[in-house]
Design an enzyme around this catalytic site. Structure first.
Site, mmCIF file in Angstrom:
data_model
loop_
_atom_site.group_PDB
_atom_site.id
_atom_site.type_symbol
_atom_site.label_atom_id
_atom_site.label_comp_id
_atom_site.label_asym_id
_atom_site.label_seq_id
_atom_site.Cartn_x
_atom_site.Cartn_y
_atom_site.Cartn_z
ATOM 1 N N ALA A 7 10.015 -8.020 13.251
ATOM 2 C CA ALA A 7 9.043 -6.969 13.559
ATOM 3 C C ALA A 7 9.242 -6.457 14.988
ATOM 4 C CB ALA A 7 7.631 -7.504 13.367
ATOM 5 N N LYS A 33 14.670 -6.642 4.424
ATOM 6 C CA LYS A 33 15.067 -5.605 5.392
ATOM 7 C C LYS A 33 16.440 -5.867 6.019
ATOM 8 C CE LYS A 33 10.412 -4.176 6.740
ATOM 9 N NZ LYS A 33 9.499 -3.879 7.847
ATOM 10 N N THR A 66 9.385 -19.821 20.532
ATOM 11 C CA THR A 66 10.742 -20.343 20.735
ATOM 12 C C THR A 66 11.414 -19.451 21.776
ATOM 13 O OG1 THR A 66 10.706 -20.880 18.392
ATOM 14 C CG2 THR A 66 12.840 -21.067 19.513
ATOM 15 N N LYS A 126 0.825 -1.211 0.000
ATOM 16 C CA LYS A 126 0.000 0.000 0.000
ATOM 17 C C LYS A 126 0.856 1.257 0.000
ATOM 18 C CE LYS A 126 -3.777 -2.091 2.703
ATOM 19 N NZ LYS A 126 -4.678 -2.415 1.593
ATOM 20 N N ALA A 176 9.418 -12.617 18.646
ATOM 21 C CA ALA A 176 10.827 -12.225 18.770
ATOM 22 C C ALA A 176 11.497 -12.213 17.403
ATOM 23 C CB ALA A 176 11.548 -13.180 19.715
HETATM 24 P P1 ATR Z 1 8.692 -10.936 11.303
HETATM 25 O O1 ATR Z 1 9.814 -10.270 10.548
HETATM 26 O O2 ATR Z 1 7.321 -10.625 10.770
HETATM 27 O O3 ATR Z 1 8.787 -10.735 12.786
HETATM 28 P P2 ATR Z 1 9.806 -13.551 11.659
HETATM 29 O O4 ATR Z 1 11.147 -12.968 11.919
HETATM 30 O O5 ATR Z 1 9.683 -14.764 10.811
HETATM 31 O O6 ATR Z 1 8.843 -12.486 10.984
HETATM 32 O O7 ATR Z 1 9.122 -13.819 13.086
HETATM 33 C C1 ATR Z 1 7.837 -14.357 13.204
HETATM 34 C C2 ATR Z 1 7.466 -14.385 14.672
HETATM 35 O O8 ATR Z 1 6.142 -14.896 14.815
HETATM 36 C C3 ATR Z 1 8.354 -15.275 15.537
HETATM 37 O O9 ATR Z 1 8.423 -14.732 16.829
HETATM 38 C C4 ATR Z 1 7.571 -16.589 15.514
HETATM 39 O O10 ATR Z 1 7.867 -17.453 16.589
HETATM 40 P P3 ATR Z 1 9.151 -18.459 16.494
HETATM 41 O O11 ATR Z 1 10.345 -17.626 16.801
HETATM 42 O O12 ATR Z 1 8.885 -19.485 17.517
HETATM 43 O O13 ATR Z 1 9.141 -18.999 15.096
HETATM 44 C C5 ATR Z 1 6.183 -16.074 15.644
HETATM 45 N N1 ATR Z 1 5.136 -16.999 15.180
HETATM 46 C C6 ATR Z 1 4.842 -17.325 13.906
HETATM 47 N N2 ATR Z 1 3.798 -18.181 13.863
HETATM 48 C C7 ATR Z 1 3.403 -18.403 15.142
HETATM 49 C C8 ATR Z 1 2.391 -19.181 15.788
HETATM 50 N N3 ATR Z 1 1.530 -19.918 15.062
HETATM 51 N N4 ATR Z 1 2.304 -19.135 17.134
HETATM 52 C C9 ATR Z 1 3.152 -18.389 17.849
HETATM 53 N N5 ATR Z 1 4.140 -17.644 17.321
HETATM 54 C C10 ATR Z 1 4.270 -17.643 15.987
#
Ligand code: ATR
Length: 269
Positions: free
Chosen positions: A130, A65, A152, A15, A127
């Protein structure tokens, strides 16, 4: 005319061109803003070509990024700590500079909604990239505490350790989190998969403010869940998207778009 663009893969859904066109018209700036889909193996060449051809500034989105961060000759403090860059520009010597406006975008959106971080007990779920981007601007706004939790746990632990010199941030295993909290930020990508993090509903109280960094036409699954537990104020990430763009626009043009609310309303429609 001065040229700007957002670069990502994919980028068709972005967007940003709409947002920056509205900012340009509000502030009477003469500029164009496009979308550029960089090939996965060719992000760095795409950036170099863009500036070589006279481009003025780029926004960077998923999944580039971190690679933008690694390319920069200069980084702002908030970008250096975030490990990710969403705004690129050249300085007077033609060196590549990177900033990260995501965190300040989130803080500004909260401020617009009447939410201050000052003295708040904050829970941040997630973590990933974002979350990393918002921790320094959050800590600068003097919350009482920030608790980081993540599916995690080791990642939340690591993140808390690397930011603890900047303020009161600690981590907790997700199964040990108990509330309620004053402000909860869902920084996971779980809502995109229509999933909820496995966390106790004791985090919610009627006065808790819940913010999902994702946005959707209707409530995100996380915000709908919070409402079921009687949370009155839930916010999604559309305002953050517009506010991070406003900050990038200000970096590039030296003019701040003041009416971000009308842009948010136009996108909502
Ligand atoms: P972004 O840049 O959007 O933060 P990312 O670095 O891939 O993307 O991080 C995704 C985050 O969402 C992580 O904290 C991930 O948890 P893990 O570190 O355990 O992978 C979390 N996440 C994604 N799907 C999830 C789910 N179904 N339940 C809980 N946490 C989730």
């Amino acid at each position: 005319m001065d040229r700007y663009a957002v670069v990502g893969h994919p980028v068709a859904h972005s967007k940003s061109p709409q947002i920056h066109a509205m900012f340009a018209s509000q502030t009477k700036q003469s500029m164009v803003y496009e979308r550029i889909e960089a090939p996965l193996e060719g992000f760095e060449d795409t950036v170099q070509d863009f500036f070589y051809q006279g481009g003025k500034g780029l926004n960077v989105t998923v999944p580039f990024k971190e690679r933008a961060w690694a390319m920069c000759d200069h980084l702002t403090e908030r970008a250096r700590l975030a490990g990710a860059v969403n705004t690129l520009y050249l300085d007077v010597k033609g060196q590549l500079c990177g900033d990260n406006t995501d965190g300040v975008g989130l803080v500004n959106d909260l401020t617009n909604q009447g939410v201050s971080l000052n003295n708040k007990k904050v829970l941040v779920i997630g973590a990933g990239g974002a979350v990393k981007g918002v921790l320094l601007p959050f800590l600068e706004n003097q919350p009482a505490t920030i608790t980081l939790t993540n599916r995690t746990h080791a990642k939340a632990e690591q993140l808390a350790a690397s930011f603890s010199q900047y303020g009161p941030v600690s981590s907790l295993a997700i199964e040990n989190v108990e509330g309620p909290y004053d402000l909860i930020i869902n920084g996971t990508s779980a809502s995109l998969d229509k999933q909820l993090p496995a966390i106790s509903t004791s985090i919610f109280a009627p006065d808790t403010i819940v913010y999902d960094m994702m946005y959707a036409k209707n409530d995100t699954i996380f915000n709908a869940w919070a409402r079921q537990y009687n949370v009155r104020q839930v916010i999604d990430g559309l305002g953050m998207l517009v506010e991070q763009a406003a900050e990038a626009f200000y970096i590039w043009r030296g003019v701040r778009p003041l009416d971000t609310q009308s842009v948010i309303c136009a996108l909502r429609d």
